[in-house]
Design an enzyme around this catalytic site. Sequence first.
Site, PDB file in Angstrom:
ATOM      1  N   GLY A  73      42.308  39.916  46.399  1.00  0.00           N
ATOM      2  CA  GLY A  73      43.003  41.057  45.802  1.00  0.00           C
ATOM      3  C   GLY A  73      42.369  42.327  46.336  1.00  0.00           C
ATOM      4  O   GLY A  73      41.641  42.311  47.335  1.00  0.00           O
ATOM      5  N   LEU A  74      42.624  43.440  45.664  1.00  0.00           N
ATOM      6  CA  LEU A  74      42.065  44.699  46.160  1.00  0.00           C
ATOM      7  C   LEU A  74      40.556  44.599  46.269  1.00  0.00           C
ATOM      8  O   LEU A  74      39.959  45.062  47.238  1.00  0.00           O
ATOM      9  CB  LEU A  74      42.471  45.839  45.231  1.00  0.00           C
ATOM     10  CG  LEU A  74      43.940  46.208  45.308  1.00  0.00           C
ATOM     11  CD1 LEU A  74      44.252  47.338  44.341  1.00  0.00           C
ATOM     12  CD2 LEU A  74      44.319  46.625  46.724  1.00  0.00           C
ATOM     13  N   ALA A  75      39.929  43.974  45.261  1.00  0.00           N
ATOM     14  CA  ALA A  75      38.469  43.921  45.261  1.00  0.00           C
ATOM     15  C   ALA A  75      37.954  43.012  46.378  1.00  0.00           C
ATOM     16  O   ALA A  75      37.012  43.362  47.093  1.00  0.00           O
ATOM     17  CB  ALA A  75      37.963  43.444  43.901  1.00  0.00           C
ATOM     18  N   SER A 320      56.292  49.690  34.435  1.00  0.00           N
ATOM     19  CA  SER A 320      55.182  50.627  34.643  1.00  0.00           C
ATOM     20  C   SER A 320      55.122  51.679  33.552  1.00  0.00           C
ATOM     21  O   SER A 320      56.139  52.229  33.138  1.00  0.00           O
ATOM     22  CB  SER A 320      55.351  51.341  35.975  1.00  0.00           C
ATOM     23  OG  SER A 320      54.499  52.468  36.007  1.00  0.00           O
ATOM     24  N   ARG A 367      46.956  53.266  26.102  1.00  0.00           N
ATOM     25  CA  ARG A 367      47.675  52.016  25.872  1.00  0.00           C
ATOM     26  C   ARG A 367      47.395  51.352  24.543  1.00  0.00           C
ATOM     27  O   ARG A 367      48.297  50.817  23.912  1.00  0.00           O
ATOM     28  CB  ARG A 367      47.291  51.036  26.969  1.00  0.00           C
ATOM     29  CG  ARG A 367      47.789  51.495  28.285  1.00  0.00           C
ATOM     30  CD  ARG A 367      47.257  50.654  29.380  1.00  0.00           C
ATOM     31  NE  ARG A 367      47.864  51.111  30.614  1.00  0.00           N
ATOM     32  CZ  ARG A 367      47.636  50.582  31.792  1.00  0.00           C
ATOM     33  NH1 ARG A 367      46.815  49.560  31.890  1.00  0.00           N
ATOM     34  NH2 ARG A 367      48.229  51.045  32.848  1.00  0.00           N
ATOM     35  N   HIS A 442      47.884  42.121  29.240  1.00  0.00           N
ATOM     36  CA  HIS A 442      48.045  42.695  30.561  1.00  0.00           C
ATOM     37  C   HIS A 442      46.793  42.614  31.418  1.00  0.00           C
ATOM     38  O   HIS A 442      46.854  42.355  32.615  1.00  0.00           O
ATOM     39  CB  HIS A 442      48.438  44.151  30.367  1.00  0.00           C
ATOM     40  CG  HIS A 442      48.538  44.927  31.625  1.00  0.00           C
ATOM     41  ND1 HIS A 442      49.387  44.562  32.637  1.00  0.00           N
ATOM     42  CD2 HIS A 442      47.902  46.038  32.045  1.00  0.00           C
ATOM     43  CE1 HIS A 442      49.261  45.443  33.625  1.00  0.00           C
ATOM     44  NE2 HIS A 442      48.358  46.315  33.303  1.00  0.00           N
ATOM     45  N   GLU A 466      38.388  43.116  38.681  1.00  0.00           N
ATOM     46  CA  GLU A 466      38.670  42.766  37.286  1.00  0.00           C
ATOM     47  C   GLU A 466      37.751  41.654  36.791  1.00  0.00           C
ATOM     48  O   GLU A 466      37.575  41.479  35.583  1.00  0.00           O
ATOM     49  CB  GLU A 466      40.153  42.355  37.138  1.00  0.00           C
ATOM     50  CG  GLU A 466      40.590  42.251  35.690  1.00  0.00           C
ATOM     51  CD  GLU A 466      42.079  42.005  35.504  1.00  0.00           C
ATOM     52  OE1 GLU A 466      42.847  42.210  36.460  1.00  0.00           O
ATOM     53  OE2 GLU A 466      42.470  41.600  34.389  1.00  0.00           O
ATOM     54  N   ARG A 476      41.255  50.089  29.134  1.00  0.00           N
ATOM     55  CA  ARG A 476      41.329  50.673  30.475  1.00  0.00           C
ATOM     56  C   ARG A 476      42.466  51.678  30.556  1.00  0.00           C
ATOM     57  O   ARG A 476      43.588  51.386  30.174  1.00  0.00           O
ATOM     58  CB  ARG A 476      41.565  49.583  31.523  1.00  0.00           C
ATOM     59  CG  ARG A 476      41.855  50.146  32.900  1.00  0.00           C
ATOM     60  CD  ARG A 476      41.909  49.097  33.964  1.00  0.00           C
ATOM     61  NE  ARG A 476      43.063  48.231  33.888  1.00  0.00           N
ATOM     62  CZ  ARG A 476      44.296  48.579  34.276  1.00  0.00           C
ATOM     63  NH1 ARG A 476      44.552  49.805  34.716  1.00  0.00           N
ATOM     64  NH2 ARG A 476      45.281  47.711  34.198  1.00  0.00           N
TER      65      ARG A 476
HETATM   66  C1  LIG Z   1      52.107  43.842  36.336  1.00  0.00           C
HETATM   67  C2  LIG Z   1      50.818  44.590  36.515  1.00  0.00           C
HETATM   68  C3  LIG Z   1      50.822  45.935  36.834  1.00  0.00           C
HETATM   69  C4  LIG Z   1      49.628  46.623  37.024  1.00  0.00           C
HETATM   70  N1  LIG Z   1      49.684  47.947  37.349  1.00  0.00           N
HETATM   71  C5  LIG Z   1      48.540  48.619  37.580  1.00  0.00           C
HETATM   72  C6  LIG Z   1      48.572  49.986  37.998  1.00  0.00           C
HETATM   73  O1  LIG Z   1      49.633  50.591  38.135  1.00  0.00           O
HETATM   74  N2  LIG Z   1      47.400  50.601  38.234  1.00  0.00           N
HETATM   75  C7  LIG Z   1      46.212  49.969  38.094  1.00  0.00           C
HETATM   76  O2  LIG Z   1      45.176  50.587  38.347  1.00  0.00           O
HETATM   77  N3  LIG Z   1      46.154  48.683  37.734  1.00  0.00           N
HETATM   78  C8  LIG Z   1      47.283  47.968  37.467  1.00  0.00           C
HETATM   79  N4  LIG Z   1      47.223  46.653  37.091  1.00  0.00           N
HETATM   80  C9  LIG Z   1      45.914  45.977  37.048  1.00  0.00           C
HETATM   81  C10 LIG Z   1      45.460  45.596  38.452  1.00  0.00           C
HETATM   82  O3  LIG Z   1      46.559  45.188  39.213  1.00  0.00           O
HETATM   83  C11 LIG Z   1      44.461  44.452  38.469  1.00  0.00           C
HETATM   84  O4  LIG Z   1      43.497  44.624  37.507  1.00  0.00           O
HETATM   85  C12 LIG Z   1      43.761  44.394  39.806  1.00  0.00           C
HETATM   86  O5  LIG Z   1      44.705  44.357  40.839  1.00  0.00           O
HETATM   87  C13 LIG Z   1      42.828  43.213  39.923  1.00  0.00           C
HETATM   88  O6  LIG Z   1      42.367  43.139  41.248  1.00  0.00           O
HETATM   89  P1  LIG Z   1      41.280  42.089  41.684  1.00  0.00           P
HETATM   90  O7  LIG Z   1      41.084  42.294  43.132  1.00  0.00           O
HETATM   91  O8  LIG Z   1      40.097  42.204  40.805  1.00  0.00           O
HETATM   92  O9  LIG Z   1      41.917  40.662  41.404  1.00  0.00           O
HETATM   93  P2  LIG Z   1      43.300  39.992  41.852  1.00  0.00           P
HETATM   94  O10 LIG Z   1      44.175  40.914  42.592  1.00  0.00           O
HETATM   95  O11 LIG Z   1      43.821  39.323  40.634  1.00  0.00           O
HETATM   96  O12 LIG Z   1      42.852  38.908  42.889  1.00  0.00           O
HETATM   97  C14 LIG Z   1      42.271  37.701  42.521  1.00  0.00           C
HETATM   98  C15 LIG Z   1      42.034  36.886  43.753  1.00  0.00           C
HETATM   99  O13 LIG Z   1      41.188  35.814  43.438  1.00  0.00           O
HETATM  100  C16 LIG Z   1      41.713  34.615  43.930  1.00  0.00           C
HETATM  101  N5  LIG Z   1      41.234  33.549  43.059  1.00  0.00           N
HETATM  102  C17 LIG Z   1      41.178  33.549  41.707  1.00  0.00           C
HETATM  103  N6  LIG Z   1      40.607  32.420  41.278  1.00  0.00           N
HETATM  104  C18 LIG Z   1      40.289  31.712  42.373  1.00  0.00           C
HETATM  105  C19 LIG Z   1      39.668  30.458  42.577  1.00  0.00           C
HETATM  106  N7  LIG Z   1      39.224  29.729  41.567  1.00  0.00           N
HETATM  107  N8  LIG Z   1      39.530  30.028  43.841  1.00  0.00           N
HETATM  108  C20 LIG Z   1      39.967  30.761  44.897  1.00  0.00           C
HETATM  109  N9  LIG Z   1      40.531  31.958  44.751  1.00  0.00           N
HETATM  110  C21 LIG Z   1      40.695  32.415  43.507  1.00  0.00           C
HETATM  111  C22 LIG Z   1      43.187  34.795  43.961  1.00  0.00           C
HETATM  112  O14 LIG Z   1      43.756  33.942  44.914  1.00  0.00           O
HETATM  113  C23 LIG Z   1      43.290  36.260  44.363  1.00  0.00           C
HETATM  114  O15 LIG Z   1      43.215  36.363  45.751  1.00  0.00           O
HETATM  115  C24 LIG Z   1      48.405  45.960  36.880  1.00  0.00           C
HETATM  116  C25 LIG Z   1      48.393  44.611  36.542  1.00  0.00           C
HETATM  117  C26 LIG Z   1      49.577  43.937  36.333  1.00  0.00           C
HETATM  118  C27 LIG Z   1      49.528  42.524  35.864  1.00  0.00           C
END
Ligand SMILES: Cc1cc2nc3c(=O)[nH]c(=O)nc-3n(C[C@H](O)[C@H](O)[C@H](O)COP(=O)(O)OP(=O)(O)OC[C@H]3O[C@@H](n4cnc5c(N)ncnc54)[C@H](O)[C@@H]3O)c2cc1C
Lengths: 678, 247
Positions: A73-75, A320, A367, A442, A466, A476
């Site tokens: 994901g982004l992180a 949104s 929120r 969410h 996250e 948040r």
């Molecule tokens: C519908 C929606 C709208 C949102 N809108 C906003 C917004 O407008 N602005 C904002 O700031 N935030 C928003 N958020 C929150 C934000 O999108 C998330 O908190 C954020 O993108 C999380 O990013 P991340 O990189 O931490 O994890 P994620 O993007 O969830 O990535 C997780 C990664 O881990 C991998 N993974 C997980 N478990 C395993 C495993 N056991 N083995 C291998 N791989 C694994 C997955 O494949 C994925 O690649 C929104 C969330 C949702 C649900």
Amino acid sequence: MPDTVSAAEASVSGSLDGDYDDAAGYYTPGAPLVDTKAPDAPIAERWQTRKFEARLVNPANRRKLSIIIVGTGLAGASAAATLGEAGYRVKSFCYQDSPRRAHSIAAQGGINAAKNYKEDGDSVHRLFYDTVKGGDYRSRESNVYRLAEVSTNIIDQCVAQGVPFAREYGGLLDNRSFGGVQVSRTFYARGQTGQQLLIGAYQALERQVAAGTVETYTRHEMLELITVDDGTGQERARGIVARDMVTGEVQTHVADVVVLASGGYGNVFYLSTNAMGCNVTAAWRAHRKGAYMANPCYTQIHPTCIPVSGSHQSKLTLMSESLRNDGRIWVPKNQADCDKDPRDIPEEDRDYYLERIYPSFGNLVPRDIASRAAKNVCDEGRGVGPEVDGVRRGVYLDFSAAIERLGEKGITEKYDNLFDMYERITGENPFEVPMRIYPAVHYVMGGLWVDYDLQSTIPGLFVTGEANFSDHGANRLGASALMQGLADGYFVLPHTIRDYLADGPFEEITEDHPAVVEARESVKARIDHFLSVNGTRSVDSYHRELGNIMWEYCGMERTETGLKKAIDLIRSLKDDFYRNVKVLGGAETLNQSLEKAGRVADFFELGELMCIDALNRRESCGGHFRGESQTEDGEALRHDDEFAYVAAWEWAGEDSIPVLHKEDLTYTAIEMKQRSYK
Amino acid sequence: MNLTLKIWRQPDASSAGAMHTYQLADVSPDMSFLEMLDVLNEQLNEQGEEPIAFDSDCREGICGMCGLMINGDAHGPEVTTTCQLHMRSFKNGETITVEPWRSDAFPVIKDLVVDRSAFDRIIQQGGYISVNTGSAPEAHSVPVPRDDALRAFNVATCIGCGACVAACPNGSASLFMGAKITHLGELPQGQPERDSRVVNMVAQHDHEGFGGCTNIGACTAACPKEIPLDVISQLNKDLRTSIKHGH
Ligand SMILES: Cc1cc2nc3c(=O)[nH]c(=O)nc-3n(C[C@H](O)[C@H](O)[C@H](O)COP(=O)(O)OP(=O)(O)OC[C@H]3O[C@@H](n4cnc5c(N)ncnc54)[C@H](O)[C@@H]3O)c2cc1C
Ligand code: SF4
Ligand code: FES
């Protein structure tokens, strides 16, 4: 300060009425926890100081050091791209078929940054202040300040990557405002900001794949963390066990350091706005190996989701919250009007309850406040839309005034696919009748505990995005999760991880190291167990039932009685799951039921801990609303004297209750105040 | 409503597949197509038959993970993703045929799941702007005309689902590739690598076994994000320019 505070002592120091330790008997008190990595400097200088103090690794040595990153994901993608580019050897894992599909792609609204392009009074300090206040003073000050500080670099980075943010006619970037703040600091790409940011990070990642610095393992699921004694009795993270989801092969991957960027665990509720595959397994397996889980009960309920329509539903869809900029939220004043066509209800019979109760923020309150207010009006019997289980759970989000002001075209330009998406799902045209919305699970603010360096309590295990707990406190603010994900991956982790890696080269670990073998065998045993039970109930049916328990008792409002009941229910459901689940198919093939079984098994344990954490926190703050702790007019009531701490839980073993470590939260740059949006 | 479902089942890439017929009752028109399959899978599990494997994740039409041929159409009868297709688009008593994406470059993994990693490999060959982290100039230092940004955005919305390939009689991925080339080509930041990008991506495309474009337009008709056909003209134009520049 004593090393451990007994439950009895803790209750004497309290100032709450009645029996203080609701969670007595559910946990053991542990030693206090401190973050030793944030430098002792004025807040605005901490990050510069830490970056300078963090040791360097010379480019020739970087090639010898290896990093595993779980999550794209982004992180995760931003970290993998940056660390690959720096010259380390990176392995990147995700469970989807491509890194581009990580759940971050679904984020709609936008990303915050303290650019102050609008000259409306924004600054790094104000973004910091808003975030700490929005999180109800339950986040760590030094981390949040750093987040605000690097936010401006994020926008520069993304623009350079070709992220097509919205622009004004002059060609400069446009902004909008989001819930909980009064300045315009949110950058966006229509209603698809997460998609565009993730594609940017994904492209940067694929560029490194082509350059040979990053290897991607798609359709691979991490099922265990490997920790190895470094010779001094210290267990360090040295690898993962992953299952190739296509062939079923259980593989071990070792490295010098492991990063979890595996996202949030909102799917413990079954119905949520999260993608179907979101899970807690990576974090939970690490927790069981010694990483503390912090504030697990902090769940964000998002106020603007499409209401539930029936029992077949597999997920909930978010609209949104940027829609709250132009949409006005209301319900009928009179219960008798609830089943009328909303267009037939005259202005004077409508209750714009957010504008009424919170005149200065109106529809833009944070929120948690917007969600609870919606729940309250529906509980009063003034909800709208179809009755589900005897209650109408919906409120109107009305664009008629905005449509008049901006025209349909103006609205479409601003909100793009959101109106279509709503129509597609509900079969109703929101240009004609107001949308109906209701709160849904969410996002989770809880996650693995990390220090200022984003390192967990297991040395060599870093946690970003996250999946960690640090930046959002109990709630948040909109548009700040994307900011955190990219801040962690592009700008924070690459600096802090090098300080850790500077200790290298590390001892070579081979596939037949006893710790590696043990981890691999335990994963195989779990898989064999799920496939051999051959009971009568599907994994999904257990997940659904667990989700109902969590939503009912650990959802928008929690009480002591409810939480205790939930813990009992979860324990017996989990027992039944291990004896009666039915997983068909084999281990050596793509087997989606098997994948789900492992995730649901971990959700059971997490769900129980969430309830224990909620039981312990006998205060209301942010997304955590304890029925026993509210003001006379029903607002959340915090108890800073007792609960201004991070609750970090240690796994004590299969048959033991968890250990609670407290990290006191101190604020030096900000004064703790009761939050008010009136 | 009650449905007859004819679904492709194939245990793995190397085994032969076949159509299986299932009956499903009480389908609500509010269900998404994938929720309907969830319900069928619960039924199969109960009867002791292994559930049907299919891909999905966001179920919001944005991740690009889902994708089925439904009655011969990529993503089914509406212009949308499979997860956003609802059962109200079908009639009571209907027989629905469900198959995986069809393309040599997307081999079947199991049942309705295919391998689309060829798309990632195309992106690896230039579908990015080379900028190192931390070295980006201030965002406002390069203004981007609003219309350019808008057009870049409109094509950047491609979700990489592969419907264009599945719909194309030649199995070409030109729409997918054209969308990326146009997205980056519309922006000032994308100019330095414009020539090499198109040359390298096209080479990888052909290497993966995708077919050539003969302007049929089935791709754009099936595309849930309505990526327009002219991105392919843009692709061809960029390819010609790059040859002129000596690539
Ligand atoms: C519908 C929606 C709208 C949102 N809108 C906003 C917004 O407008 N602005 C904002 O700031 N935030 C928003 N958020 C929150 C934000 O999108 C998330 O908190 C954020 O993108 C999380 O990013 P991340 O990189 O931490 O994890 P994620 O993007 O969830 O990535 C997780 C990664 O881990 C991998 N993974 C997980 N478990 C395993 C495993 N056991 N083995 C291998 N791989 C694994 C997955 O494949 C994925 O690649 C929104 C969330 C949702 C649900
Ligand atoms: S161009 Fe359209 S159909 Fe093709 S992958 Fe992109 S979104 Fe899917
Ligand atoms: S499941 Fe994500 S687009 Fe359909």
